[in-house]
Design a protein around this motif. Sequence first.
Motif, PDB file in Angstrom:
ATOM      1  N   ALA A  54       0.755  -1.107   0.014  1.00 21.41           N
ATOM      2  CA  ALA A  54       0.121   0.005  -0.198  1.00 21.41           C
ATOM      3  C   ALA A  54       0.777   1.124  -0.225  1.00 21.41           C
ATOM      4  N   GLN A  55       2.262   1.205   0.496  1.00 15.70           N
ATOM      5  CA  GLN A  55       3.004   2.276   0.505  1.00 15.70           C
ATOM      6  C   GLN A  55       3.650   2.495  -0.647  1.00 15.70           C
ATOM      7  N   LEU A  56       3.640   1.597  -1.713  1.00 12.34           N
ATOM      8  CA  LEU A  56       4.574   1.617  -3.060  1.00 12.34           C
ATOM      9  C   LEU A  56       3.865   2.287  -4.139  1.00 12.34           C
ATOM     10  N   ALA A  57       2.413   2.166  -4.185  1.00  8.61           N
ATOM     11  CA  ALA A  57       1.755   2.732  -5.234  1.00  8.61           C
ATOM     12  C   ALA A  57       0.465   3.305  -4.843  1.00  8.61           C
ATOM     13  N   VAL A  58       0.164   4.393  -5.821  1.00 11.90           N
ATOM     14  CA  VAL A  58      -0.983   5.149  -5.413  1.00 11.90           C
ATOM     15  C   VAL A  58      -2.150   4.810  -6.638  1.00 11.90           C
ATOM     16  N   ALA A  59      -3.255   4.595  -6.193  1.00 12.06           N
ATOM     17  CA  ALA A  59      -4.180   3.974  -7.555  1.00 12.06           C
ATOM     18  C   ALA A  59      -4.574   5.158  -8.371  1.00 12.06           C
ATOM     19  N   ASP A  60      -5.009   5.036  -9.453  1.00  8.25           N
ATOM     20  CA  ASP A  60      -5.680   6.449 -10.237  1.00  8.25           C
ATOM     21  C   ASP A  60      -4.545   7.402 -10.638  1.00  8.25           C
ATOM     22  N   ARG A  61      -3.357   7.131 -10.663  1.00  7.29           N
ATOM     23  CA  ARG A  61      -2.244   8.214 -10.714  1.00  7.29           C
ATOM     24  C   ARG A  61      -2.007   8.309 -12.265  1.00  7.29           C
ATOM     25  N   PHE A  62      -2.080   9.576 -12.782  1.00  7.20           N
ATOM     26  CA  PHE A  62      -1.821   9.518 -14.321  1.00  7.20           C
ATOM     27  C   PHE A  62      -0.184   9.466 -14.633  1.00  7.20           C
ATOM     28  N   PRO A  63       0.034   8.885 -15.547  1.00  7.44           N
ATOM     29  CA  PRO A  63       1.463   9.002 -15.944  1.00  7.44           C
ATOM     30  C   PRO A  63       2.119  10.546 -16.151  1.00  7.44           C
ATOM     31  N   LEU A  64       3.333  10.782 -16.228  1.00  7.15           N
ATOM     32  CA  LEU A  64       3.828  12.255 -16.454  1.00  7.15           C
ATOM     33  C   LEU A  64       3.646  12.659 -17.926  1.00  7.15           C
ATOM     34  N   PRO A  65       3.588  13.776 -18.260  1.00  2.51           N
ATOM     35  CA  PRO A  65       3.356  14.315 -19.507  1.00  2.51           C
ATOM     36  C   PRO A  65       4.811  13.841 -20.468  1.00  2.51           C
ATOM     37  N   LEU A  66       4.400  13.364 -21.685  1.00  2.00           N
ATOM     38  CA  LEU A  66       5.307  13.018 -22.662  1.00  2.00           C
ATOM     39  C   LEU A  66       5.717  14.402 -23.523  1.00  2.00           C
ATOM     40  N   ASP A  67       6.955  14.497 -23.705  1.00  2.71           N
ATOM     41  CA  ASP A  67       7.498  15.702 -24.756  1.00  2.71           C
ATOM     42  C   ASP A  67       7.501  15.031 -25.951  1.00  2.71           C
ATOM     43  N   GLU A  68       6.366  15.114 -26.706  1.00  2.00           N
ATOM     44  CA  GLU A  68       6.087  14.527 -27.968  1.00  2.00           C
ATOM     45  C   GLU A  68       7.100  14.798 -29.019  1.00  2.00           C
ATOM     46  N   ALA A  69       7.479  16.015 -29.087  1.00  2.00           N
ATOM     47  CA  ALA A  69       8.499  16.590 -30.060  1.00  2.00           C
ATOM     48  C   ALA A  69       9.969  15.838 -29.851  1.00  2.00           C
ATOM     49  N   SER A  70      10.432  15.709 -28.679  1.00  2.00           N
ATOM     50  CA  SER A  70      11.593  15.104 -28.239  1.00  2.00           C
ATOM     51  C   SER A  70      11.698  13.585 -28.402  1.00  2.00           C
ATOM     52  N   GLU A  71      10.424  13.058 -28.051  1.00  2.00           N
ATOM     53  CA  GLU A  71      10.245  11.727 -28.161  1.00  2.00           C
ATOM     54  C   GLU A  71      10.466  11.220 -29.726  1.00  2.00           C
ATOM     55  N   GLY A  72       9.599  12.263 -30.492  1.00  2.00           N
ATOM     56  CA  GLY A  72       9.367  11.907 -32.026  1.00  2.00           C
ATOM     57  C   GLY A  72      11.006  11.770 -32.780  1.00  2.00           C
ATOM     58  N   ARG A  73      11.824  12.737 -32.147  1.00  2.00           N
ATOM     59  CA  ARG A  73      13.123  12.788 -32.799  1.00  2.00           C
ATOM     60  C   ARG A  73      13.947  11.679 -32.293  1.00  2.00           C
ATOM     61  N   ARG A  74      13.652  11.089 -31.131  1.00  2.00           N
ATOM     62  CA  ARG A  74      14.383   9.804 -30.541  1.00  2.00           C
ATOM     63  C   ARG A  74      13.844   8.596 -31.454  1.00  2.00           C
ATOM     64  N   GLU A  75      12.671   8.472 -31.504  1.00  2.00           N
ATOM     65  CA  GLU A  75      12.059   7.324 -32.437  1.00  2.00           C
ATOM     66  C   GLU A  75      12.534   7.067 -33.617  1.00  2.00           C
ATOM     67  N   THR A  76      12.606   8.466 -34.249  1.00  2.00           N
ATOM     68  CA  THR A  76      13.077   8.567 -35.754  1.00  2.00           C
ATOM     69  C   THR A  76      14.353   8.097 -35.955  1.00  2.00           C
ATOM     70  N   ALA A  77      15.167   8.783 -35.077  1.00  2.00           N
ATOM     71  CA  ALA A  77      16.476   8.373 -35.172  1.00  2.00           C
ATOM     72  C   ALA A  77      17.070   6.897 -34.949  1.00  2.00           C
ATOM     73  N   VAL A  78      16.383   6.493 -33.895  1.00  2.00           N
ATOM     74  CA  VAL A  78      16.523   4.868 -33.697  1.00  2.00           C
ATOM     75  C   VAL A  78      16.198   4.165 -34.575  1.00  2.00           C
ATOM     76  N   GLU A  79      14.602   4.271 -35.206  1.00  2.00           N
ATOM     77  CA  GLU A  79      14.192   3.542 -36.328  1.00  2.00           C
ATOM     78  C   GLU A  79      15.187   3.619 -37.331  1.00  2.00           C
ATOM     79  N   ALA A  80      15.651   4.761 -37.710  1.00  2.00           N
ATOM     80  CA  ALA A  80      16.501   4.894 -39.004  1.00  2.00           C
ATOM     81  C   ALA A  80      18.005   4.094 -38.607  1.00  2.00           C
ATOM     82  N   GLY A  81      18.091   4.049 -37.548  1.00  2.00           N
ATOM     83  CA  GLY A  81      19.499   3.322 -37.228  1.00  2.00           C
ATOM     84  C   GLY A  81      19.391   2.030 -36.956  1.00  2.00           C
ATOM     85  N   PHE A  82      18.282   1.416 -36.616  1.00  2.00           N
ATOM     86  CA  PHE A  82      18.446   0.225 -36.229  1.00  2.00           C
ATOM     87  C   PHE A  82      17.238  -0.519 -36.494  1.00  2.00           C
TER      88      PHE A  82
END
Length: 237
Positions: free
Chosen positions: A113-141
Amino acid sequence: MPLSRSRLISGEDLGAVAPALKRYADDVITHDLWTRPGLSLRDRSIVTVAALIARNQTAEMTQQINAALDNGVEAREVSEIITHLAFYSGWGNAMSAVAVTKDIYAERGIDTAQLAVADRFPLPLDEASEGRRETAVEAGFGAVAPGVVQYTTDVLFRDLWLRWELAPRDRSLVTVSALVASGQVAQIPFHLGRAMDNGLTQEEAGEALTQLAFYAGWPNVFSALPVVREVFELRTD
């Protein structure tokens, strides 16, 4: 088997086996390293626990996880460090940490009960930064190991890194510490840059390396130093 608290290596044990090591433990580790400015006790514990898990060194783990809890690292954060390092140091290393931490939680009366809290939303995603990372990794590997690329996106960066149980800055500190401790210098530029974007200062990063010199060894830290210096030099903010 991991050492129980009753079988922890004591100062008397050190003195009986390696008197000089006991002197270093007392004079340098306890009374100098852990009292240095530039990194809080809480952060030193995070760095140290991450290094021990990354290196699967259970003999020190009980003492250092207890110290982390005493130094302000919350139980849910310890659990999340273990979870995070299952991906960055391997499942087996995380299982070793689970075995040690289970006994610590039982002794301290820490339950799920001390390790998690129910109904907690995930942290926001930086879509632009993650998009650049995804594109680079997909292109490379993408043509080499599409499964790795897929899990990297779906599980690591769109799930694990967004879990609220560990602040992004602390999650980055854990990651960089584990990379240095395991000699994975090729991954340091991306993750150290991300750590600094998440609020880790250059002074804190440098002091984390000082902590890691003792808990991961001088060779691993000196292998990382040129890479870290380059990251520092390339940043203009």
